[in-house]
Design a protein around this motif. Structure first.
Motif, PDB file in Angstrom:
ATOM      1  N   GLU A 169      35.856  19.010  35.356  1.00  0.00           N
ATOM      2  CA  GLU A 169      36.780  20.026  34.856  1.00  0.00           C
ATOM      3  C   GLU A 169      36.115  21.389  34.704  1.00  0.00           C
ATOM      4  N   SER A 170      34.821  21.405  34.476  1.00  0.00           N
ATOM      5  CA  SER A 170      34.108  22.678  34.337  1.00  0.00           C
ATOM      6  C   SER A 170      34.195  23.532  35.599  1.00  0.00           C
ATOM      7  N   GLN A 171      34.549  22.926  36.728  1.00  0.00           N
ATOM      8  CA  GLN A 171      34.653  23.667  37.996  1.00  0.00           C
ATOM      9  C   GLN A 171      36.080  24.117  38.311  1.00  0.00           C
ATOM     10  N   GLN A 172      37.039  23.777  37.466  1.00  0.00           N
ATOM     11  CA  GLN A 172      38.427  24.044  37.817  1.00  0.00           C
ATOM     12  C   GLN A 172      38.772  25.534  37.869  1.00  0.00           C
ATOM     13  N   ASP A 173      38.164  26.359  37.053  1.00  0.00           N
ATOM     14  CA  ASP A 173      38.456  27.795  37.140  1.00  0.00           C
ATOM     15  C   ASP A 173      37.969  28.364  38.475  1.00  0.00           C
ATOM     16  N   ALA A 174      36.839  27.854  38.955  1.00  0.00           N
ATOM     17  CA  ALA A 174      36.345  28.274  40.267  1.00  0.00           C
ATOM     18  C   ALA A 174      37.273  27.777  41.370  1.00  0.00           C
ATOM     19  N   VAL A 175      37.777  26.561  41.220  1.00  0.00           N
ATOM     20  CA  VAL A 175      38.742  26.027  42.184  1.00  0.00           C
ATOM     21  C   VAL A 175      39.991  26.893  42.221  1.00  0.00           C
ATOM     22  N   THR A 176      40.461  27.302  41.053  1.00  0.00           N
ATOM     23  CA  THR A 176      41.635  28.170  40.976  1.00  0.00           C
ATOM     24  C   THR A 176      41.402  29.458  41.749  1.00  0.00           C
ATOM     25  N   ALA A 177      40.228  30.038  41.580  1.00  0.00           N
ATOM     26  CA  ALA A 177      39.909  31.295  42.260  1.00  0.00           C
ATOM     27  C   ALA A 177      39.776  31.117  43.762  1.00  0.00           C
ATOM     28  N   LEU A 178      39.180  29.990  44.175  1.00  0.00           N
ATOM     29  CA  LEU A 178      38.857  29.805  45.590  1.00  0.00           C
ATOM     30  C   LEU A 178      40.040  29.271  46.397  1.00  0.00           C
ATOM     31  N   SER A 179      40.610  28.131  45.971  1.00  0.00           N
ATOM     32  CA  SER A 179      41.678  27.531  46.778  1.00  0.00           C
ATOM     33  C   SER A 179      43.058  27.708  46.164  1.00  0.00           C
ATOM     34  N   GLU A 251      30.337  44.357  57.545  1.00  0.00           N
ATOM     35  CA  GLU A 251      29.210  44.406  56.605  1.00  0.00           C
ATOM     36  C   GLU A 251      29.033  45.814  56.041  1.00  0.00           C
ATOM     37  N   ASN A 252      29.204  46.826  56.889  1.00  0.00           N
ATOM     38  CA  ASN A 252      29.069  48.207  56.419  1.00  0.00           C
ATOM     39  C   ASN A 252      30.105  48.542  55.344  1.00  0.00           C
ATOM     40  N   HIS A 253      31.262  47.924  55.433  1.00  0.00           N
ATOM     41  CA  HIS A 253      32.330  48.190  54.470  1.00  0.00           C
ATOM     42  C   HIS A 253      32.316  47.215  53.291  1.00  0.00           C
ATOM     43  N   GLY A 254      31.290  46.396  53.230  1.00  0.00           N
ATOM     44  CA  GLY A 254      31.111  45.542  52.062  1.00  0.00           C
ATOM     45  C   GLY A 254      32.141  44.442  51.908  1.00  0.00           C
ATOM     46  N   VAL A 255      32.641  43.910  53.024  1.00  0.00           N
ATOM     47  CA  VAL A 255      33.679  42.887  52.944  1.00  0.00           C
ATOM     48  C   VAL A 255      33.173  41.639  52.233  1.00  0.00           C
ATOM     49  N   ARG A 256      31.957  41.225  52.529  1.00  0.00           N
ATOM     50  CA  ARG A 256      31.395  40.036  51.884  1.00  0.00           C
ATOM     51  C   ARG A 256      31.278  40.245  50.368  1.00  0.00           C
ATOM     52  N   ALA A 257      30.742  41.399  49.975  1.00  0.00           N
ATOM     53  CA  ALA A 257      30.601  41.699  48.550  1.00  0.00           C
ATOM     54  C   ALA A 257      31.965  41.799  47.873  1.00  0.00           C
ATOM     55  N   ALA A 258      32.951  42.348  48.579  1.00  0.00           N
ATOM     56  CA  ALA A 258      34.296  42.465  48.012  1.00  0.00           C
ATOM     57  C   ALA A 258      34.898  41.083  47.760  1.00  0.00           C
ATOM     58  N   LEU A 259      34.678  40.146  48.665  1.00  0.00           N
ATOM     59  CA  LEU A 259      35.187  38.789  48.465  1.00  0.00           C
ATOM     60  C   LEU A 259      34.526  38.121  47.268  1.00  0.00           C
ATOM     61  N   LEU A 260      33.223  38.288  47.136  1.00  0.00           N
ATOM     62  CA  LEU A 260      32.525  37.730  45.978  1.00  0.00           C
ATOM     63  C   LEU A 260      33.085  38.287  44.681  1.00  0.00           C
ATOM     64  N   ALA A 261      33.291  39.604  44.648  1.00  0.00           N
ATOM     65  CA  ALA A 261      33.820  40.232  43.441  1.00  0.00           C
ATOM     66  C   ALA A 261      35.264  39.797  43.175  1.00  0.00           C
ATOM     67  N   LEU A 263      36.765  36.926  43.973  1.00  0.00           N
ATOM     68  CA  LEU A 263      36.839  35.556  43.465  1.00  0.00           C
ATOM     69  C   LEU A 263      36.324  35.460  42.036  1.00  0.00           C
ATOM     70  N   GLU A 264      35.318  36.260  41.703  1.00  0.00           N
ATOM     71  CA  GLU A 264      34.865  36.302  40.312  1.00  0.00           C
ATOM     72  C   GLU A 264      35.975  36.815  39.400  1.00  0.00           C
ATOM     73  N   ALA A 265      36.712  37.828  39.884  1.00  0.00           N
ATOM     74  CA  ALA A 265      37.815  38.386  39.091  1.00  0.00           C
ATOM     75  C   ALA A 265      38.917  37.354  38.888  1.00  0.00           C
ATOM     76  N   ALA A 266      39.210  36.575  39.924  1.00  0.00           N
ATOM     77  CA  ALA A 266      40.239  35.534  39.799  1.00  0.00           C
ATOM     78  C   ALA A 266      39.800  34.455  38.824  1.00  0.00           C
ATOM     79  N   ARG A 267      38.529  34.056  38.904  1.00  0.00           N
ATOM     80  CA  ARG A 267      38.025  33.051  37.961  1.00  0.00           C
ATOM     81  C   ARG A 267      38.102  33.558  36.529  1.00  0.00           C
ATOM     82  N   ASP A 268      37.704  34.819  36.330  1.00  0.00           N
ATOM     83  CA  ASP A 268      37.719  35.387  34.977  1.00  0.00           C
ATOM     84  C   ASP A 268      39.142  35.467  34.435  1.00  0.00           C
TER      85      ASP A 268
END
Length: 278
Positions: A169-179, A251-261, A263-268
């Motif tokens: 259950e500790s992973q469910q917030d991450a699951v919510t953000a990801l899938s 990569e120049n436009h930070g797409v990877r970093a934007a996705l990381l941020a 998903l963190e926002a969705a988890r939060d």
């Protein structure tokens, strides 16, 4: 409590409290899988919604008290902010031996434990909208009183909608953000790539068809090849070719970093919903 599989001669009765879009998806999936309509109940606030569900699926739409007493499995599919009110109504009347399955995003099983009688088994579930086409990804977590049998029945319920996976259950917030929220990210990407196709001179429908089939084919390759996505991407990326130039711009436009941020926002936000619900 013993749960028997479909085809064994006995099927548990399931009630869906709050048969909105997600609740309806579950009901329709169970019916497609062969779950008898007489073993499915739903509740609805509006009479016109009750009539719609009855006519469309041939199930009974009943009041909360009837669903509570009749069903073996109580599936809570209301909005997270409405869950406390519903549980305050159900908790004092809840007979022993019922399994509670939560589809409420962000709400931990401990939230349900505060409102329900001691020892009530709760299973927390996060699924997503591809359930509408039987391609959902559903993550299932056991509360403190849920057994292997409870998890097995919950998997049986959601398997017709796509794939299931068990997670702590500790992973469910991450699951919510990801899938759980994940389909929206893909639709956003398809929307942007379609606009790019139009910019490059393609008609909208042609651009849309190209992107959608490319997305489907790529997803199937990921699932069936077993290859790491990096390896599959490298197979498309020729030296000094078109693809590597496009990836450089991503990569120049930070797409990877934007996705990381993102998903963190969705988890939060999932955590905030739980905190706001008390």
């Amino acid at each position: 409590m013993s749960f028997l599989k479909l085809g064994s001669g006995f099927v548990r009765t399931i009630a869906v409290f709050g048969a909105g879009k997600l609740g309806e998806v579950l009901l329709s999936g169970l019916l497609r899988a062969g779950w008898p309509a007489e073993r499915l109940l739903a509740t609805a606030r509006r009479p016109e919604r009750a009539k719609e569900l009855q006519e469309r699926y041939g199930i009974q739409v009943v009041d909360s008290a009837t669903a509570l007493q009749t069903a073996d499995v109580l599936t809570i599919a209301v909005k997270p902010q409405d869950a406390g009110t519903l549980l305050a109504e159900l908790g004092p009347q809840l007979p022993p031996g019922k399994l509670v399955v939560s589809l409420c995003a962000g709400l931990p099983t401990s939230f349900f434990a505060k409102h329900l009688p001691e020892g009530t088994p709760v299973v927390r579930v996060m699924t997503n909208t591809p359930a509408l086409v039987d391609e959902a990804m559903t993550a299932i977590s056991a509360g403190s009183h849920a057994t292997a049998e409870h998890l097995a029945l919950t998997e049986e319920m959601f398997r017709p909608l796509g794939r299931t996976i068990r997670v702590p259950e500790s992973q469910q917030d991450a699951v919510t953000a990801l899938s759980g929220s994940g389909p929206a990210y893909f639709y956003f990407l398809v929307e942007a790539m379609t606009d790019a196709g139009i910019l490059l001179g393609l008609p909208r429908q042609v651009a849309h068809d190209l992107i959608v089939q490319t997305a489907i084919g790529s997803a199937v390759m990921l699932r069936e090849s077993g290859e790491h996505p990096v390896k599959l991407r490298e197979a498309v990326t020729s030296p000094a070719g078109t693809t590597i130039n496009a990836i450089r711009e991503l990569e120049n436009h930070g797409v990877r970093a934007a996705l990381l941020a993102a998903l963190e926002a969705a988890r939060d936000r999932a955590r905030e919903l739980a905190a706001q619900s008390g």
